[in-house]
Structures are given as structure tokens and as C-alpha cells.
Write a protein that holds these residues in place. Structure first.
Motif, short mmCIF file in Angstrom:
data_model
loop_
_atom_site.label_atom_id
_atom_site.label_comp_id
_atom_site.label_asym_id
_atom_site.label_seq_id
_atom_site.Cartn_x
_atom_site.Cartn_y
_atom_site.Cartn_z
N SER A 30 0.82 -1.22 0.00
CA SER A 30 0.00 0.00 0.00
C SER A 30 0.85 1.27 0.00
CB SER A 30 -0.92 0.03 1.23
OG SER A 30 -0.19 0.36 2.41
N GLY A 31 2.08 1.17 0.50
CA GLY A 31 2.94 2.34 0.60
C GLY A 31 2.58 3.27 1.75
N LEU A 32 1.72 2.84 2.67
CA LEU A 32 1.28 3.70 3.77
C LEU A 32 2.14 3.62 5.03
CD1 LEU A 32 -2.62 3.39 3.60
CD2 LEU A 32 -1.12 5.08 2.53
N ALA A 33 3.05 2.67 5.09
CA ALA A 33 3.89 2.56 6.28
C ALA A 33 4.74 3.82 6.41
CB ALA A 33 4.77 1.32 6.18
N ASP A 34 4.67 4.47 7.56
CA ASP A 34 5.45 5.70 7.75
C ASP A 34 6.94 5.36 7.87
OD1 ASP A 34 6.12 5.16 10.52
OD2 ASP A 34 4.15 5.88 11.10
N PRO A 35 7.80 6.37 7.85
CA PRO A 35 9.25 6.10 7.87
C PRO A 35 9.74 5.32 9.08
CG PRO A 35 8.82 8.40 7.30
CD PRO A 35 7.51 7.79 7.69
N HIS A 36 9.00 5.34 10.19
CA HIS A 36 9.43 4.66 11.40
C HIS A 36 8.85 3.25 11.54
CE1 HIS A 36 11.04 8.49 12.59
NE2 HIS A 36 9.85 9.03 12.41
N PHE A 37 7.97 2.86 10.63
CA PHE A 37 7.23 1.61 10.77
C PHE A 37 8.16 0.41 10.91
CE2 PHE A 37 4.85 -2.11 9.67
CZ PHE A 37 3.59 -1.86 10.16
N GLU A 38 9.07 0.22 9.95
CA GLU A 38 9.94 -0.96 9.97
C GLU A 38 10.82 -0.99 11.21
OE1 GLU A 38 11.85 -2.31 6.39
OE2 GLU A 38 10.35 -1.28 5.15
N LYS A 39 11.34 0.15 11.60
CA LYS A 39 12.20 0.20 12.78
C LYS A 39 11.43 -0.18 14.04
CE LYS A 39 15.06 3.35 15.45
NZ LYS A 39 15.46 4.74 15.66
N GLN A 51 1.43 -2.42 18.43
CA GLN A 51 0.85 -1.19 17.89
C GLN A 51 0.89 -1.22 16.36
OE1 GLN A 51 -0.57 1.58 19.20
NE2 GLN A 51 -0.70 2.59 17.22
N ARG A 52 2.03 -1.58 15.81
CA ARG A 52 2.18 -1.60 14.35
C ARG A 52 1.38 -2.75 13.72
NH1 ARG A 52 3.57 3.22 12.43
NH2 ARG A 52 5.36 4.07 13.49
N ILE A 53 1.33 -3.89 14.38
CA ILE A 53 0.49 -4.99 13.87
C ILE A 53 -0.97 -4.56 13.87
CG2 ILE A 53 -0.39 -7.30 14.42
CD1 ILE A 53 2.52 -8.06 15.14
N TRP A 54 -1.39 -3.85 14.91
CA TRP A 54 -2.77 -3.37 14.98
C TRP A 54 -3.06 -2.41 13.81
CZ3 TRP A 54 -7.32 -4.53 15.92
CH2 TRP A 54 -8.33 -3.60 16.21
N GLU A 55 -2.11 -1.56 13.47
CA GLU A 55 -2.30 -0.67 12.32
C GLU A 55 -2.53 -1.49 11.05
OE1 GLU A 55 0.72 2.36 11.81
OE2 GLU A 55 0.75 2.70 13.98
N MET A 56 -1.76 -2.56 10.89
CA MET A 56 -1.94 -3.40 9.69
C MET A 56 -3.31 -4.07 9.69
SD MET A 56 1.86 -5.03 8.97
CE MET A 56 1.90 -6.09 10.41
N ILE A 57 -3.78 -4.52 10.85
CA ILE A 57 -5.09 -5.15 10.94
C ILE A 57 -6.19 -4.14 10.59
CG2 ILE A 57 -6.79 -6.14 12.54
CD1 ILE A 57 -4.40 -7.48 13.99
N ALA A 68 -10.70 3.23 0.88
CA ALA A 68 -9.37 3.44 0.33
C ALA A 68 -8.59 4.34 1.29
CB ALA A 68 -9.46 4.08 -1.06
N PRO A 69 -8.05 3.74 2.36
CA PRO A 69 -7.36 4.57 3.36
C PRO A 69 -6.09 5.21 2.81
CG PRO A 69 -7.09 2.24 3.86
CD PRO A 69 -8.02 2.32 2.69
N THR A 70 -5.83 6.41 3.31
CA THR A 70 -4.59 7.11 3.02
C THR A 70 -3.92 7.41 4.36
OG1 THR A 70 -5.65 9.29 3.09
CG2 THR A 70 -5.54 8.18 0.93
N SER A 71 -2.68 7.84 4.29
CA SER A 71 -1.95 8.19 5.51
C SER A 71 -0.96 9.29 5.17
CB SER A 71 -1.22 6.97 6.06
OG SER A 71 -0.60 7.27 7.28
N PRO A 76 -3.33 11.59 12.09
CA PRO A 76 -3.81 10.26 12.45
C PRO A 76 -3.27 9.19 11.51
CG PRO A 76 -5.59 11.85 12.58
CD PRO A 76 -4.43 12.55 11.92
N ASP A 77 -3.39 7.94 11.95
CA ASP A 77 -2.83 6.82 11.18
C ASP A 77 -3.46 6.67 9.81
OD1 ASP A 77 -1.01 5.93 13.22
OD2 ASP A 77 -2.77 5.22 14.33
N PHE A 78 -4.80 6.82 9.72
CA PHE A 78 -5.49 6.63 8.45
C PHE A 78 -6.56 7.69 8.26
CE2 PHE A 78 -4.35 2.26 9.80
CZ PHE A 78 -3.43 1.98 8.80
#
Length: 193
Positions: A30-39, A51-57, A68-71, A76-78
Motif C-alpha cells: 500500500s505504501g502507507l507505512a510511515d518512515p518509522h514503521f519498519e524500525k 501497535q504496528r500490527i494493529w495498524e496493519m489489521i 481506500a485509506p490514506t496516511s 492520524p494513522d489513516f
């Protein structure tokens, strides 16, 4: 370590390995993961990981519901629209601070015996209300400890990110407040916002 490698190592050999990898594959596309997501998800900090798994759910649930969520980088997250109204979603997964350790231990239903125990309702409610307050403060701005006044210019509304006619949803994942082994479908139902 990549997110996929981290999730594989963390959930290896369980039904959740495939489930979490699927969440990540969909979310990363989706390309919505913010720059800190992976870290944060690979930090070995359970609070950040859940927290990050919950965002994916929540992202998956929004997509499956036809949105069609954006970020954005800030806010906010979405965000998605229903007609001419914007809906913002903030995701949070409260930590089990103050809950009895025995309450958080996984339940093995095959060996459970009949016994009476108390449910820490007050402690759980406190965690939920603290999570709501944290996200409300992000919307309206935090309260200045010296003056007791809300610093509105620091909130999403004061910054013009969320407007008066927008909806603001706080999606809380209670997963860390009760450790219970369940099937994938039961887990998803328990975690719906």
C-alpha cells in the motif's frame, strides 16, 4: 532485519506466522507505512510491535470494507472518505501496566481446572481510558501542566489536519490486556475496533 524476516522469526511454527506475513505483504504494497514503521515493528519492543500490527489489521479491515485509506506524514494513522465527510482513525494498543501477571499468562484450555478468580476490571478500564485520553490529546492538544489549559495549537484540530466536520475514531486493540490463545477468527473478532 526486514519486517518479513522478523515476523517469521517471531511467529515461526504458529498459525499466526502466515497471518502476520500476509498483513505485512498487503500493508507494504500500500505504501502507507510511515518512515518509522519498519524500525518500530522490528525493535523487539512488544508495545511498538503490537501497535504496528494493529495498524496493519485496521488497514486490512478498512480495505476489506471497501474503503481506500490514506496516511499522511503528520496526523492520524489513516484517513478515508464517506461521501463528503473525512474519517480519521488513530490506532493504539495499550500496555498491560498495573495488571496482575497471572492475568496475562496464556490459558491452556486443555488443562484448565474449575476455579474462581477475579477479573481486574478497574485496571483494564484504566488502561482503556488512558489510551483514549492519549489519542484525544493528539486531537485537541495536550493540557499544559502549569496553566491547566489545553494547548490547542499542538493538536490535530489546531493544526488544521482534522476539521470540525470530520470524524475521529480511536481504534483500540485490547490484545495486550488479556493473554488468551484463540483461533485466528476468534482473535480477529476480539480485536475489531
Amino acid at each position: 532485519m526486514s519486517v518479513a524476516n522478523f515476523l517469521t522469526a517471531r511467529f515461526k511454527g504458529t498459525w499466526t506466522e502466515e497471518y502476520h506475513l500476509g498483513l505485512w505483504e498487503q500493508y507494504s504494497r500500500s505504501g502507507l507505512a510511515d518512515p518509522h514503521f519498519e524500525k518500530e515493528i522490528t525493535s523487539n519492543d512488544d508495545r511498538r510491535m503490537w501497535q504496528r500490527i494493529w495498524e496493519m489489521i485496521v488497514f486490512r479491515l478498512l480495505v476489506e470494507s471497501g474503503h481506500a485509506p490514506t496516511s499522511a506524514a503528520r496526523g492520524p494513522d489513516f484517513c478515508f472518505s464517506i461521501g463528503d465527510r473525512r474519517v480519521f482513525i488513530e490506532c493504539t494498543a495499550p500496555e498491560p501496566t498495573g495488571l496482575p501477571p497471572e492475568w496475562l499468562e496464556p490459558v491452556d484450555w486443555s488443562t484448565i481446572k474449575t476455579e474462581v478468580s477475579s477479573v481486574p476490571f478497574a485496571e483494564i478500564l484504566l488502561r482503556w481510558t488512558a489510551a483514549i485520553k492519549e489519542k484525544y490529546d493528539k486531537l485537541e492538544g495536550p493540557v499544559d501542566r502549569q496553566t491547566g489549559r489545553r494547548r490547542r495549537s499542538h493538536g490535530y484540530r489546531g493544526q488544521g489536519i482534522v476539521r470540525d466536520n470530520d470524524c475521529y475514531v480511536i481504534a483500540i486493540d485490547g490484545r495486550m490486556l488479556c493473554e488468551v490463545e484463540t483461533s485466528p477468527r476468534e482473535t480477529l473478532d476480539f480485536r475489531l475496533p
